[in-house]
Structures are given as C-alpha cells and as structure tokens.
Enzyme design. Sequence first.
Site, PDB file in Angstrom:
ATOM      1  N   GLY A  46      42.312  40.759   6.320  1.00 32.81           N
ATOM      2  CA  GLY A  46      41.905  41.769   7.282  1.00 32.81           C
ATOM      3  C   GLY A  46      40.699  42.529   6.784  1.00 32.81           C
ATOM      4  O   GLY A  46      40.397  42.528   5.583  1.00 32.81           O
ATOM      5  N   GLN A  51      34.939  49.424   5.882  1.00 34.85           N
ATOM      6  CA  GLN A  51      34.717  48.585   4.693  1.00 34.85           C
ATOM      7  C   GLN A  51      33.346  47.924   4.698  1.00 34.85           C
ATOM      8  O   GLN A  51      32.900  47.418   3.674  1.00 34.85           O
ATOM      9  CB  GLN A  51      35.801  47.502   4.586  1.00 34.85           C
ATOM     10  CG  GLN A  51      37.180  48.068   4.299  1.00 34.85           C
ATOM     11  CD  GLN A  51      38.192  46.946   4.157  1.00 34.85           C
ATOM     12  OE1 GLN A  51      38.739  46.469   5.129  1.00 34.85           O
ATOM     13  NE2 GLN A  51      38.418  46.510   2.934  1.00 34.85           N
ATOM     14  N   CYS A  90      43.178  44.307  -1.306  1.00 35.05           N
ATOM     15  CA  CYS A  90      42.199  44.838  -0.364  1.00 35.05           C
ATOM     16  C   CYS A  90      40.822  44.366  -0.810  1.00 35.05           C
ATOM     17  O   CYS A  90      40.524  44.396  -2.004  1.00 35.05           O
ATOM     18  CB  CYS A  90      42.261  46.368  -0.379  1.00 35.05           C
ATOM     19  SG  CYS A  90      41.057  47.157   0.697  1.00 35.05           S
ATOM     20  N   LEU A  91      39.999  43.943   0.140  1.00 37.78           N
ATOM     21  CA  LEU A  91      38.657  43.474  -0.217  1.00 37.78           C
ATOM     22  C   LEU A  91      37.817  44.589  -0.838  1.00 37.78           C
ATOM     23  O   LEU A  91      36.839  44.315  -1.514  1.00 37.78           O
ATOM     24  CB  LEU A  91      37.957  42.890   1.015  1.00 37.78           C
ATOM     25  CG  LEU A  91      38.581  41.607   1.576  1.00 37.78           C
ATOM     26  CD1 LEU A  91      37.854  41.168   2.844  1.00 37.78           C
ATOM     27  CD2 LEU A  91      38.577  40.487   0.547  1.00 37.78           C
ATOM     28  N   HIS A 132      47.964  48.417   7.013  1.00 37.21           N
ATOM     29  CA  HIS A 132      46.905  48.551   6.011  1.00 37.21           C
ATOM     30  C   HIS A 132      45.558  48.846   6.685  1.00 37.21           C
ATOM     31  O   HIS A 132      44.836  49.762   6.275  1.00 37.21           O
ATOM     32  CB  HIS A 132      46.856  47.243   5.203  1.00 37.21           C
ATOM     33  CG  HIS A 132      45.775  47.165   4.172  1.00 37.21           C
ATOM     34  ND1 HIS A 132      46.050  47.040   2.825  1.00 37.21           N
ATOM     35  CD2 HIS A 132      44.421  47.167   4.276  1.00 37.21           C
ATOM     36  CE1 HIS A 132      44.906  46.982   2.148  1.00 37.21           C
ATOM     37  NE2 HIS A 132      43.892  47.054   3.011  1.00 37.21           N
ATOM     38  N   GLU A 133      45.244  48.077   7.731  1.00 37.29           N
ATOM     39  CA  GLU A 133      43.927  48.233   8.366  1.00 37.29           C
ATOM     40  C   GLU A 133      43.816  49.547   9.137  1.00 37.29           C
ATOM     41  O   GLU A 133      42.774  50.193   9.117  1.00 37.29           O
ATOM     42  CB  GLU A 133      43.627  47.038   9.286  1.00 37.29           C
ATOM     43  CG  GLU A 133      43.586  45.682   8.588  1.00 37.29           C
ATOM     44  CD  GLU A 133      42.684  45.637   7.356  1.00 37.29           C
ATOM     45  OE1 GLU A 133      41.684  46.377   7.306  1.00 37.29           O
ATOM     46  OE2 GLU A 133      43.009  44.870   6.440  1.00 37.29           O
ATOM     47  N   HIS A 136      42.869  52.329   6.904  1.00 38.17           N
ATOM     48  CA  HIS A 136      41.436  52.381   6.565  1.00 38.17           C
ATOM     49  C   HIS A 136      40.674  53.274   7.547  1.00 38.17           C
ATOM     50  O   HIS A 136      39.712  53.954   7.173  1.00 38.17           O
ATOM     51  CB  HIS A 136      40.818  50.978   6.644  1.00 38.17           C
ATOM     52  CG  HIS A 136      40.893  50.196   5.375  1.00 38.17           C
ATOM     53  ND1 HIS A 136      40.292  50.615   4.202  1.00 38.17           N
ATOM     54  CD2 HIS A 136      41.468  48.998   5.091  1.00 38.17           C
ATOM     55  CE1 HIS A 136      40.508  49.695   3.257  1.00 38.17           C
ATOM     56  NE2 HIS A 136      41.228  48.715   3.771  1.00 38.17           N
TER      57      HIS A 136
HETATM   58 ZN    ZN Z   1      41.880  47.046   2.812  1.00 43.75          ZN
END
Ligand code: ZN
Length: 159
Positions: A46, A51, A90-91, A132-133, A136
């Site tokens: 995701g 991000q 997480c990226l 999670h997203e 963000h």
């Molecule tokens: Zn993330």
Amino acid sequence: MALRTIRVQGDPVLNKTCREVMEMTPRVEILIEDMLETMYEANGVGLAAPQVGILRRVVVIDTGEGEGPLVMINPKLLESSGEQTGDEGCLSVPGKAGVVTRPNHVVASYLDEEMKPCEIEATELLARAICHEIEHLDGHLYTEKVEGDLHDVVYEEEE
Ligand code: ZN
C-alpha cells in the site's frame, strides 16, 4: 506515469493531516497513476499520498491476492472488530518491520476514481493495510503502535 520519491520517516510531510479530494482532476488522476507505479516498483502492499509528499486523502493498496489495485479516495473506517497481531512494514520505514495489533475485520467507505461512493468489507491483510494507510492520512506511522522493537527485514536479492 512516473515514479515518485518515497518520503522516509523523519520527513515532516509524514506527520501532517491530509486534505480531502473534492473533485477528480487531471492532477489527482496522475497522482493515482504515479502512486500505483511507485508502489509496485517498491514491492509495497500500500501507499498513501503523503508518502510521496502530497497532502491529499488518497491511498492505493494491492495485497497481491489477485484482485488488482484498490484506489481509495477520502477513505473512512466505519466499523472495526476482532484482532490480529502480526508483522507490519512500511515503505517509509525501509528495511524494518515490527509487530502491530490491528482489527481483523473492517468496513470502510471511500470514493473510487470516478468519485463514486463505495464501501468495502475486509479481513486479515487487507483490513490491516486499510487501517495502516488511513492512519498515514492523519500523519501517523505504524511505528507508533509497534509492540517491542523494530527488526531488520532481509530482502531476497533480485537478479
Ligand atoms: Zn506505510
């Protein structure tokens, strides 16, 4: 389409609250395309707009279970229940993972790419990814919820 630079933990853009998308514009369309390309290139499950440095409520998710990408505009959690505890990454926190407890079942509302209202019911990995997203978009990273320490993730070397 273009790859965008993924912001990493410590970048203040990751701790800001994102604004809702009020209408689909060419800019938002390109943002979504670029986010998908960036997520797949990074082998992520995701990606949320902050991000890539954009403070809009847009997320893309693909759990790799064959259903293709899910694009969520202005997503909101409507219901959550149950519990799952597992490793999460997480990226924006490259090379690390940590144990997080999340709801095992969620219902979320969102707008699709045509700005049509939609609802999704999700369990397990997809439920985890949606939670999670969405966090963000309110400036939160999973590292705030990690039980114990982050650990290093060993990636298989790509040929
Ligand atoms: Zn993330």
